[in-house]
Design a protein around this motif. Sequence first.
Motif, PDB file in Angstrom:
ATOM      1  N   GLU A 148     -20.572  98.663  23.758  1.00 14.31           N
ATOM      2  CA  GLU A 148     -21.495  98.879  22.640  1.00 14.31           C
ATOM      3  C   GLU A 148     -21.698  97.562  21.894  1.00 14.31           C
ATOM      4  O   GLU A 148     -20.751  96.793  21.705  1.00 14.31           O
ATOM      5  CB  GLU A 148     -20.881  99.925  21.710  1.00 14.31           C
ATOM      6  N   ILE A 149     -22.935  97.316  21.521  1.00 10.70           N
ATOM      7  CA  ILE A 149     -23.258  96.186  20.648  1.00 10.70           C
ATOM      8  C   ILE A 149     -23.999  96.733  19.438  1.00 10.70           C
ATOM      9  O   ILE A 149     -24.890  97.574  19.567  1.00 10.70           O
ATOM     10  CB  ILE A 149     -24.108  95.121  21.369  1.00 10.70           C
ATOM     11  N   THR A 150     -23.608  96.263  18.270  1.00  7.67           N
ATOM     12  CA  THR A 150     -24.189  96.781  17.032  1.00  7.67           C
ATOM     13  C   THR A 150     -24.620  95.642  16.122  1.00  7.67           C
ATOM     14  O   THR A 150     -23.866  94.691  15.899  1.00  7.67           O
ATOM     15  CB  THR A 150     -23.175  97.668  16.294  1.00  7.67           C
ATOM     16  N   PHE A 151     -25.842  95.749  15.617  1.00  3.54           N
ATOM     17  CA  PHE A 151     -26.321  94.883  14.553  1.00  3.54           C
ATOM     18  C   PHE A 151     -26.036  95.599  13.227  1.00  3.54           C
ATOM     19  O   PHE A 151     -26.462  96.738  13.040  1.00  3.54           O
ATOM     20  CB  PHE A 151     -27.833  94.656  14.656  1.00  3.54           C
ATOM     21  N   LEU A 152     -25.334  94.936  12.321  1.00  4.62           N
ATOM     22  CA  LEU A 152     -25.055  95.513  11.010  1.00  4.62           C
ATOM     23  C   LEU A 152     -25.876  94.768   9.966  1.00  4.62           C
ATOM     24  O   LEU A 152     -25.790  93.553   9.844  1.00  4.62           O
ATOM     25  CB  LEU A 152     -23.564  95.412  10.675  1.00  4.62           C
ATOM     26  N   ASP A 177     -24.812  86.643  23.731  1.00  5.27           N
ATOM     27  CA  ASP A 177     -25.343  85.397  23.182  1.00  5.27           C
ATOM     28  C   ASP A 177     -26.852  85.501  22.928  1.00  5.27           C
ATOM     29  O   ASP A 177     -27.350  84.989  21.913  1.00  5.27           O
ATOM     30  CB  ASP A 177     -25.064  84.234  24.143  1.00  5.27           C
ATOM     31  N   LEU A 178     -27.551  86.178  23.829  1.00  2.98           N
ATOM     32  CA  LEU A 178     -28.992  86.352  23.635  1.00  2.98           C
ATOM     33  C   LEU A 178     -29.266  87.204  22.404  1.00  2.98           C
ATOM     34  O   LEU A 178     -30.113  86.855  21.566  1.00  2.98           O
ATOM     35  CB  LEU A 178     -29.612  87.003  24.872  1.00  2.98           C
ATOM     36  N   LEU A 179     -28.543  88.314  22.273  1.00  4.19           N
ATOM     37  CA  LEU A 179     -28.745  89.184  21.109  1.00  4.19           C
ATOM     38  C   LEU A 179     -28.292  88.499  19.818  1.00  4.19           C
ATOM     39  O   LEU A 179     -28.902  88.684  18.762  1.00  4.19           O
ATOM     40  CB  LEU A 179     -27.996  90.500  21.312  1.00  4.19           C
TER      41      LEU A 179
END
Length: 279
Positions: free
Chosen positions: A124-128, A156-158
């Motif tokens: 999982e990747i999350t932007f907070l 790294d891209l995100l």
Amino acid sequence: MVNLQAFTRWNSDLAKTVAAIGGDAFFNQLFSALADQVAHIYPQIWLYHRDLPPRILYHEIPADAVELQIDRYLEGPYREDPFYQISMNSPRSSIYKLGRLTGNTFEDSGYFRNYYGGTGTCDEITFLTRLDDGSVVNFCIMRKACDTPFSDEDYDLLYSVSEIVASLIQSHCHRDDFASTNLLQPGLDAQIDIAFKSFGSDFVSPREREVLELMLRGYGADTSAERLSISLETVRRHRKALYKKLDVSCQADLFALFINTMPYIASAQGGDPLSVYMQ
């Protein structure tokens, strides 16, 4: 070396996302823009309030996975979610990858054993994104357990676009219609504890109200049974009755109804804000 085709596609998607700010299609367009860069599943937007239950704002989860991914999560596991915990404790907006956040001990955690291990996802990747009222928008993407986790190149891209994503979300959430519906109003936080204790009291029995308060505070059925010294089956029976009496079908609907009554706490004058809201 820059991939000109990917860069051009991102700029085009970004322009469409900017144009969608303030509209119903905003989150869908933002997820689509990221999907063109990094493959993912189960995109979700959560709003984490400081003292209120989480609220699901948008998702693209298949119907057969909603009960586990959303309803089960809201029954208490969210409190142990590493992303929820860092949202409440970290003072800044950022991007996090599950593996980097939890290290090698994640599969030994109660959160993994009791919830995450059964979701069918492996990463999982999350932007907070932190908002002005102290709430945090959790912009989440996942990978299936049968797929490979997000690579360092994916992260790294995100990460390279994380500031843009945060700015877009903040711009969308600053719109008056979003703010008035979802964010805490000035001075309201001091009255939240009253709302926990009084919400629904005009519609349910005293024991059901005790169960309801523990649900709203994020306690699972087993913990509620222990705190109230009643059986787990009795708690489940009370929960079923609460859904019927409050005309909701799941925990996500219950939390949304509770949050919608927040502006009516003062006018309820210590009584049930739901009664005022219903009027």
